[in-house]
Enzyme design. Structure first.
Site, PDB file in Angstrom:
ATOM      1  N   ASP A  68     -14.463  57.415  80.980  1.00  0.00           N
ATOM      2  CA  ASP A  68     -15.587  58.391  81.624  1.00  0.00           C
ATOM      3  C   ASP A  68     -16.322  56.908  82.426  1.00  0.00           C
ATOM      4  OD1 ASP A  68     -17.200  60.597  82.688  1.00  0.00           O
ATOM      5  OD2 ASP A  68     -18.565  60.437  80.829  1.00  0.00           O
ATOM      6  N   GLU A 118     -12.877  56.218  86.024  1.00  0.00           N
ATOM      7  CA  GLU A 118     -14.232  56.656  86.799  1.00  0.00           C
ATOM      8  C   GLU A 118     -15.350  55.761  87.464  1.00  0.00           C
ATOM      9  OE1 GLU A 118     -16.576  60.610  86.862  1.00  0.00           O
ATOM     10  OE2 GLU A 118     -16.463  59.286  85.384  1.00  0.00           O
TER      11      GLU A 118
END
Length: 702
Positions: free
Chosen positions: A344, A382
């Site tokens: 993330d 990401e």
């Protein structure tokens, strides 16, 4: 009594001789180990760790054994302006906790500072309600450490939420719905295998603490991007069956997935912690050694860098923090059976300090690359955060995959926005269809580095993408200001649900075209759980706090013959099978930028971009048209004896288009037109031309 013990490994390590405790707190003045009863509410003993080696406080408890509940009190100065937030009145969670006791309730008793004056230390003791660690048994022997198991060109990702996937699944026993054990149920894995899924990508499963704002609203951080325990599986997804533990049930789930020949990837959050900003709770690292664990502002060390938009950022430029992350990753790979990780807000991990910004050669990436276990796992970034220069698509090291949001926006703009100013042109479509070479064709990276997706947890589901023109997020309690404002969606003439047959038919047509584009594109496709059965969220494009029927997949009736869900699932399965049948559609090498010449060696790969009339595209047509044919061949395109050619005919326009077929014996493989029957159409011989209806794709092969 404590004996000196050892500084390694960090955390609580049981043996036949007791338990060794070690915690990194280099600038602390003293550390107390606090022992609690099994409920975690009553402190029974407080022992001072007398030994300190290179900033590691350690001690050995001969009477300790698995099941013991403990926490730490760390002593030192209180000087927020200098980044020091020590407060021995606050019991602290071991960052290496394998199992966590208690639940953070958002109470101000968790604050290290005085609620009325943040510059002062709060002296109220919170031991009774603080999060604590339970000593886990020594790990048992398992099979090989987690590693990527699927060939890169064969991989099909499926992003899911452990609870949402099975909470309403009628074929899962009621006691197991919404749990790790429920996800391992045969009926669940059968469905995924039928659809050709190779790799399950789980949203965060590490122990989280919900934000105080959400707790005051009576909701939770359902998505789970607020980690506080990087070694502890989230207990909310544990069935609680006697004789099991969260970790044991997770490992059994991993084993069941591996038994199907599938991979397991987990979404991990190492960019920030649940302790939030300077007004947030003191749960663990803030009280252990705040200036070590977090990036602090250079102009005011009472404040935190906030490149993640969540209040703080972990400082992986510090060796001890990097060690924490690496140890955590190896734990999940080696002991929990995880095959890969989706990171993330990954640019935060490459920011060793605020001055240099993101660096693809940062300590974190170097540590991963040289690690004999982690370098063999699947690594997915990401590739953006909100810090300076935070958009890094294509900027990660070789071997990494990256979520490609430009692919998402281009395909939405091409199929859904033809009548709008933000429509995508044919050239944009082709560039993304061919794996975004401008971003990824460098440093030896393969087309599969691009993780292509139309939808993900963050944004509209596929059904909502063709049913809503605007977000409808009032249920989130933020006045409909949260979530993306520009979704490049198309409600097909009606906002929300409709019983108009024409509207429903158009929505189905567009969903099929988008799914086919995704599965036929070069790169690594990723499906969002529920898109294959028509899951919708009533237009909520940021359902992070909706732990209810909004996000739980509604499976009842989805397998009924003839239902929209059954037909769409079968369509996805056919697309996956088609992808497996066509090596050209899942190449791990870049197609040549130029069309193959007659002088090229036989067997050289080729790709040609053609107008519907079969002639090569001209430069002007890349910015004006809505239809093209893509011809893949392993041999010369002009060689009619070639039996390995594939033709993808794309029509995003409003009218049927006639595509002239290249020379050869062509057979229809699939049409996305919902009025055609894929089973009957498959294998039908084609002569001369193929009529491709509006907003549709036709696929043929020789």
């Amino acid at each position: 009594m404590l004996s000196p013990g050892k500084p390694s490994p960090l955390g609580a390590t049981p043996s036949q001789q007791g338990v060794n405790f070690a915690i990194a707190a280099p600038t602390a003045e003293a550390v107390d180990l606090c022992i609690f009863d099994t409920t975690g509410k009553n402190e029974q003993q407080r022992l001072s760790l007398k030994e300190q080696t290179d900033g590691i406080w350690h001690g050995h408890l001969p009477s300790g054994k698995p099941g013991l509940v403990y926490g730490y009190r760390v002593h030192g100065p209180w000087n927020p302006k200098a980044g020091q937030r020590f407060n021995p009145s606050k019991l602290l969670l071991d960052p290496y906790a394998r199992e966590i006791v208690g639940t953070y309730d958002g109470s101000d008793l968790f604050l290290g500072h005085d609620p009325a004056n943040p510059e002062k230390r709060d002296t109220r003791d919170n031991a009774a309600i603080a999060l604590k660690a339970r000593v886990a048994p020594a790990p048992t022997e398992h099979g090989p450490a987690g590693h990527a198991r699927i060939a890169s060109g064969d991989r099909v990702l499926y992003e899911l939420h452990v609870k949402g996937q099975t909470k309403l699944h009628p074929a899962v026993p009621a006691a197991l719905r919404g749990t790790y054990a429920g996800l391992a149920e045969p009926a669940v894995l059968d469905h995924l295998q039928r659809m050709g899924i190779t790799t399950l990508s789980l949203m965060p499963v590490q122990h989280r603490a919900d934000e105080p704002r959400l707790l005051r609203m009576g909701v939770s951080n359902y998505w789970g991007y607020n980690t506080i325990g990087w070694f502890a599986p989230e207990a909310r997804y544990w069935s609680g069956r006697p004789g099991t533990t969260p970790a044991g049930e997770f490992r059994a789930m991993a084993d069941a997935i591996h038994a199907r020949g599938m991979e397991l990837v987990i979404d991990v959050v190492y960019n920030h912690s649940a302790e939030s900003d300077e007004l947030g709770p003191t749960l663990s690292m803030r009280g252990i050694d705040n200036a070590l664990y977090y990036h602090l502002r250079a102009d005011d060390r009472a404040l935190y860098e906030n490149w993640a938009g969540t209040g703080n950022c972990l400082n992986l430029g510090e060796p001890r923090v990097l060690q924490l992350v690496m140890d955590s990753l190896r734990f999940w790979a080696c002991e929990m059976g995880v095959d890969g990780f989706r990171f993330d807000l990954a640019p935060v991990l490459g920011r060793a300090d605020a001055q240099r910004g993101f660096d693809a050669r940062a300590p974190f990436f170097a540590a991963i690359a040289q690690d004999p276990v982690l370098s063999r796992t699947l690594l997915i970034a990401e590739p953006w955060d909100i810090g300076p220069g935070g958009y890094r698509l294509g900027g990660f090291p070789p071997g990494w995959l990256e979520w490609n949001d430009r692919y998402r926006d281009t395909q939405r703009g091409f199929w859904l926005r033809q009548d709008h100013d933000d429509r995508a042109k044919l050239g944009d479509f082709a560039h993304r269809f061919a794996a975004s070479s401008a971003q990824f064709a460098h440093h030896g990276r393969a087309p599969t580095a691009s993780v292509n997706f139309i939808t993900a947890h963050d944004g509209f589901t596929l059904r909502d993408l063709v049913s809503y023109g605007e977000r409808h997020n009032l249920a989130n309690g933020e006045g409909n200001r949260d979530g993306h404002a520009h979704n490049m969606s198309n409600n097909c003439g009606v906002e929300g649900p409709s019983d108009d047959p024409a509207v429903l038919a158009l929505r189905t047509r567009l969903r099929r075209a988008l799914l086919a584009t995704l599965m036929l594109s070069q790169g690594t496709p990723m499906l969002l759980a529920g898109d294959e059965i028509g899951h919708g969220q009533q237009g909520n494009n940021n359902a992070y706090c909706q732990d209810n029927e909004t996000t739980w997949l509604a499976w009842i009736g989805t397998s009924a013959p003839g239902s929209d869900a059954a037909r769409m699932s079968a369509f996805v399965a056919r697309l996956a099978a088609l992808r497996r049948e066509a090596p050209a559609l899942r190449s791990t090498r870049w197609w040549p930028a130029e069309e193959p010449s007659r002088e090229a060696p036989r067997g050289a790969p080729g790709i040609r971009w053609l107008r519907p009339d079969g002639e090569p595209m001209t430069p002007a047509e890349w910015s004006s048209g809505t239809a093209l044919a893509i011809l893949f061949s392993r041999d010369f395109p002009h060689d009619t004896a070639d039996s390995g050619a594939w033709l993808v005919m794309v029509n995003a326009g409003p009218e049927t288009v006639s595509f002239t077929l290249p020379a050869g014996a062509w057979r229809l493989c699939l049409s996305t037109d919902p009025d055609s029957d894929p089973d009957n159409a498959q294998g039908r011989a084609l002569t001369g031309a193929l009529q491709v209806p509006f907003s549709s794709i036709g696929i043929a092969r020789t």
